[in-house]
Design an enzyme around this catalytic site. Structure first.
Site, PDB file in Angstrom:
ATOM      1  N   ASP A 256     -11.738  31.483  50.137  1.00 19.79           N
ATOM      2  CA  ASP A 256     -12.920  32.278  50.861  1.00 19.79           C
ATOM      3  C   ASP A 256     -12.901  32.736  52.102  1.00 19.79           C
ATOM      4  O   ASP A 256     -11.726  33.689  52.002  1.00 19.79           O
ATOM      5  CB  ASP A 256     -13.387  30.517  51.929  1.00 19.79           C
ATOM      6  CG  ASP A 256     -12.324  30.279  52.949  1.00 19.79           C
ATOM      7  OD1 ASP A 256     -10.828  30.958  53.212  1.00 19.79           O
ATOM      8  OD2 ASP A 256     -12.658  29.019  54.347  1.00 19.79           O
TER       9      ASP A 256
ATOM     10  N   LYS B 120     -16.623  29.416  44.012  1.00 20.44           N
ATOM     11  CA  LYS B 120     -16.049  28.794  45.683  1.00 20.44           C
ATOM     12  C   LYS B 120     -16.856  27.579  45.438  1.00 20.44           C
ATOM     13  O   LYS B 120     -15.782  25.728  45.819  1.00 20.44           O
ATOM     14  CB  LYS B 120     -16.904  29.222  46.497  1.00 20.44           C
ATOM     15  CG  LYS B 120     -15.583  28.848  47.779  1.00 20.44           C
ATOM     16  CD  LYS B 120     -15.515  29.713  49.373  1.00 20.44           C
ATOM     17  CE  LYS B 120     -17.114  29.502  49.794  1.00 20.44           C
ATOM     18  NZ  LYS B 120     -17.577  30.369  51.350  1.00 20.44           N
TER      19      LYS B 120
END
Ligand code: SF4
Length: 239
Positions: free
Chosen positions: A152, A134
């Site tokens: 997310d 991420k």
């Protein structure tokens, strides 16, 4: 949940590939300000900001980095002070011990393996201590070289609700999104979902009545059925 409602919702809304363009266009009109909230001036500041943003808010990170980046300008600067001093300087961002260790490990690797520069390839970014997929995707995307799609908590929730994925694992969600989101939109798409998730498609109480995606979102249709209720994430994703 009745499978009939799910099938009906999926049939009536069309395939993911047909819905994605209007979804992106409408969200872009609705949230023209949807960009990263972290403040940074160069690649190193971007990397540090994203690393510090784990488990805290962007506002909090910006408050800390305003002073931090005056003091730490190069990778060497993070290694020139005692660990405790760096911990103290990033303390308000939480989990400061882990973050300080990761920052120092990152700076060491940047100096030893990348001439002190932040690498551009995702494979290199994820080698850095504390940098997961991420974080690497955020850094690459903000530098204009998106190689994946940031997933997310908001991106995960909205992708499921809008019926773009059935998965719950971030890597599998990203793979599903990469199949339907045009590559040119890989960088901005997560921002659109994040801002829509904060303002409209809120985790506990989605405001479907105010949402520009109601006619494209299977969860909205199912929500309208008193027999089924808001079992949003269970809706499947038609190809
Ligand atoms: S229609 Fe409702 S569930 Fe679907 S994206 Fe909008 S707010 Fe979320």
């Amino acid at each position: 949940m009745s499978p009939d409602y799910v099938r009906e919702a999926r049939r009536g809304l069309g395939r993911r590939r047909e819905r994605i363009r209007p979804i992106i266009e409408r969200l872009a009109r609705e949230h023209p300000d949807a960009t990263i909230a972290l403040r940074f001036r160069d690649d190193l500041q971007l990397l540090v900001s994203v690393q510090l943003s784990a488990q805290t808010t962007d506002v909090n990170v910006n408050r800390v980095t305003e002073r931090l980046f005056e003091k730490y300008r190069r990778p060497e600067d993070y290694l020139a002070v005692p660990l405790e001093e760096l911990e103290h300087d990033i303390f308000p961002t939480g989990t400061y011990r882990q973050k300080a260790r990761n920052l120092r490990g990152t700076m060491r690797m940047l100096l030893e393996d990348y001439d002190g520069r932040v690498p551009t390839r995702l494979d290199d970014l994820v080698r850095l201590p504390g940098v997961g997929r991420k974080t690497a995707n955020v850094v690459a995307s903000e530098r204009g070289a998106a190689q994946g799609i940031v997933v997310d908590t908001h991106v995960r929730r909205l992708s499921q609700r809008v019926g773009l994925t059935r998965q719950s694992d971030p890597v599998k969600i990203e793979r599903d999104l990469q199949r339907v989101v045009p590559r040119a939109d890989w960088a901005r798409f997560p921002h659109l979902l994040i801002w829509h998730g904060r303002r409209v498609c809120i985790a506990r109480a989605p405001r479907c009545e105010d949402c520009v995606l109601t006619d494209l979102c299977p969860s909205s249709r199912i929500a309208a059925s008193p027999a089924v209720g808001m079992e949003l994430h269970e809706v499947g994703a038609g190809e």
